[in-house]
Enzyme design. Structure first.
Site, PDB file in Angstrom:
ATOM      1  N   ASN A  14       0.822  -1.216   0.000  1.00  0.00           N
ATOM      2  CA  ASN A  14       0.000   0.000   0.000  1.00  0.00           C
ATOM      3  C   ASN A  14       0.854   1.264   0.000  1.00  0.00           C
ATOM      4  O   ASN A  14       1.983   1.249   0.488  1.00  0.00           O
ATOM      5  CB  ASN A  14      -0.905   0.004   1.238  1.00  0.00           C
ATOM      6  CG  ASN A  14      -2.108  -0.893   1.059  1.00  0.00           C
ATOM      7  OD1 ASN A  14      -2.718  -0.918   0.007  1.00  0.00           O
ATOM      8  ND2 ASN A  14      -2.458  -1.642   2.095  1.00  0.00           N
ATOM      9  N   CYS A  60      -5.325  -6.083  -4.537  1.00  0.00           N
ATOM     10  CA  CYS A  60      -5.929  -5.746  -3.250  1.00  0.00           C
ATOM     11  C   CYS A  60      -6.924  -6.849  -2.908  1.00  0.00           C
ATOM     12  O   CYS A  60      -7.481  -7.492  -3.807  1.00  0.00           O
ATOM     13  CB  CYS A  60      -6.631  -4.395  -3.337  1.00  0.00           C
ATOM     14  SG  CYS A  60      -7.403  -3.843  -1.796  1.00  0.00           S
ATOM     15  N   HIS A 108      -8.829   1.238  -2.844  1.00  0.00           N
ATOM     16  CA  HIS A 108      -9.396   1.732  -1.578  1.00  0.00           C
ATOM     17  C   HIS A 108     -10.407   2.862  -1.793  1.00  0.00           C
ATOM     18  O   HIS A 108     -10.656   3.650  -0.891  1.00  0.00           O
ATOM     19  CB  HIS A 108      -8.297   2.156  -0.594  1.00  0.00           C
ATOM     20  CG  HIS A 108      -7.526   0.986  -0.061  1.00  0.00           C
ATOM     21  ND1 HIS A 108      -6.548   1.116   0.900  1.00  0.00           N
ATOM     22  CD2 HIS A 108      -7.596  -0.339  -0.335  1.00  0.00           C
ATOM     23  CE1 HIS A 108      -6.040  -0.083   1.181  1.00  0.00           C
ATOM     24  NE2 HIS A 108      -6.670  -0.982   0.431  1.00  0.00           N
ATOM     25  N   TYR A 146     -13.585   1.534   2.920  1.00  0.00           N
ATOM     26  CA  TYR A 146     -12.752   2.736   2.972  1.00  0.00           C
ATOM     27  C   TYR A 146     -13.551   4.003   2.665  1.00  0.00           C
ATOM     28  O   TYR A 146     -13.115   5.106   2.997  1.00  0.00           O
ATOM     29  CB  TYR A 146     -11.575   2.618   1.993  1.00  0.00           C
ATOM     30  CG  TYR A 146     -10.509   1.663   2.463  1.00  0.00           C
ATOM     31  CD1 TYR A 146      -9.509   2.091   3.330  1.00  0.00           C
ATOM     32  CD2 TYR A 146     -10.514   0.341   2.061  1.00  0.00           C
ATOM     33  CE1 TYR A 146      -8.533   1.216   3.785  1.00  0.00           C
ATOM     34  CE2 TYR A 146      -9.543  -0.541   2.503  1.00  0.00           C
ATOM     35  CZ  TYR A 146      -8.565  -0.098   3.365  1.00  0.00           C
ATOM     36  OH  TYR A 146      -7.609  -0.973   3.812  1.00  0.00           O
TER      37      TYR A 146
END
Length: 421
Positions: free
Chosen positions: A144, A164, A194, A244
């Site tokens: 990340n 991811c 995200h 997120y």
């Protein structure tokens, strides 16, 4: 087939090893190399990894090394799962933004920018060494912030795909709620890393029936509880946002919560201490249950699927990856990195067509992509003003006084990792 895991001393690694062992027919690894500068952790993780392979009858060999160049030599694929600065840096990412009334999180907002600044130069150095060792090797990035890191890799000409576990997590959750096998669930997954929404949930394949309305009608409370958002938000949107998105949709509420409890970094650090003790037990030959609380659920299965598709024909034909936009979302530049369903083969991913997006989603994606442009510029070139510009552009900051204060704190807490500071 040789695979190398950079960051192989991570407590995540046994999750990856378990997937490699269980899914060896999909991805027939002959040699697996774990690379990490932390020799003590590497020894513990490597020992458990070998025992997991032995227990499950995997014929491949596992070696460990702190020599990156030796580890990536002749590798067909290199997986990146590193954390520059460790949990101590994550602890800072999650705390100093709160001093300015902003979300403290390791991939979103000011903390996410700090992580990008620390990480991009290190990953690019690793990638150059991989290219020198084997220019045909694929780089799979789980580090990340995946979107920014993957864009840095692609911009530098590397054979890279970002990965991811958010999408596969949703797929497994929805499959359980629907009472079907995960392979029967296809997601209309669209956005940036995200920052994604499930616009549809199709049963049976990419062209199957969209059962998302039924899913929300029958299981909306359970989905909303997982996301920690009110059920009415899902009903009004008619889609399922990534968890997120709570940092955007409930920013002030999240800031208040974060100010009243220990950081996630401190919780993870304690888990890591416990896990490493467990890994040192010579009788342990499977991933412990505690690892499920560490994060990264289903990462191993997503990684196996992606590597198998890139290196052969064993993976699923359509997967969610982070890759170049190339016109998929027409309001973004071609070199933006998006997270969408793509057909994946030996030549890399090709995104599937995406319907025209509601401005509610397209506007936020454009906004955050502009921030990511500036964040990558700051990571590559450094300088206080570039950091300030990236923070000012971020929708979770967006005020010059906040951006100034956050810039000073970011630099103060990350000087040892910023060559220009």
């Amino acid at each position: 087939m040789k695979l190398t895991v950079v960051g192989g001393g991570s407590t995540y690694t046994p999750e990856l090893i378990d997937g490699f062992a269980r899914l060896r027919d999909t991805l027939p690894i002959e040699e697996l190399v774990l690379v990490d500068p932390a020799a003590d952790r590497l020894e513990l993780v490597g020992g458990l990894a070998r025992r997991i392979f032995a227990r499950q009858g995997h014929p491949g060999t596992i070696t460990t090394t702190s020599d990156l160049d030796a580890g990536v030599a002749d590798a067909d694929a290199v997986l990146l799962q590193l954390r520059v600065g460790g949990q101590a840096a994550r602890e800072q990412d999650e705390t100093w933004p709160l001093e300015c009334g902003c979300v403290g999180q390791e991939t979103t907002g000011a903390g996410g920018l700090a992580k990008a600044l620390r990480t991009v130069p290190v990953v690019l150095d690793i990638a150059e060494r991989v290219r020198r060792a084997n220019p045909d090797a694929w780089i799979i990035d789980f580090t990340n912030p995946v979107g920014i890191v993957t864009r840095a890799l692609l911009q530098a000409g590397h054979k890279a795909v970002g990965l991811c576990n958010v999408a596969i997590g949703f797929q497994r959750k929805f499959a359980a709620l629907l009472g079907v096998a995960p392979g029967q669930v296809h997601l209309d997954h669209v956005g940036l890393n995200h920052l994604t929404w499930e616009l549809g949930v199709r049963q049976g394949g990419p062209d199957g029936e969209n059962v998302l309305p039924k899913l929300l009608a029958e299981h909306g409370d359970a989905v909303a509880d997982d996301l920690r958002l009110p059920r009415q938000v899902l009903d009004r949107l008619g889609v399922v946002p990534s968890y997120y998105l709570r940092y955007y949709y409930a920013h002030d509420e999240v800031v208040r919560e974060l100010g009243t409890k220990p950081s996630r970094a401190s919780e993870v650090a304690e888990m890591e201490r416990q896990l490493l003790t467990m890994y040192g037990d010579p009788a342990l030959d499977e991933k412990p249950e505690l690892l499920a609380r560490r994060g990264g659920a289903f990462y191993s299965e997503a990684a196996v699927d992606l590597a198998a598709s890139l290196l052969g024909d064993g993976g699923s034909p359509v997967q969610v990856v982070n890759t170049r936009n190339n016109g998929t979302l027409p309001f973004l530049a071609d070199d933006a990195v998006i997270e969408v369903q793509a057909r994946v083969g030996a030549d890399g991913p090709v995104p599937l067509a995406v319907p025209e997006l509601d401005p509610l989603y397209a506007g936020l994606l454009a906004h955050v992509t502009a921030y990511e442009d500036l964040a990558l510029e700051a990571a590559l070139r450094g300088g206080r003003e570039r950091v300030f510009r990236a923070l000012l552009a971020h929708p979770l900051v967006g005020q010059y006084a906040l951006a100034d204060g956050l810039t000073d704190r970011l630099i103060a807490h990350n000087r040892e990792h910023l060559a220009w500071a």
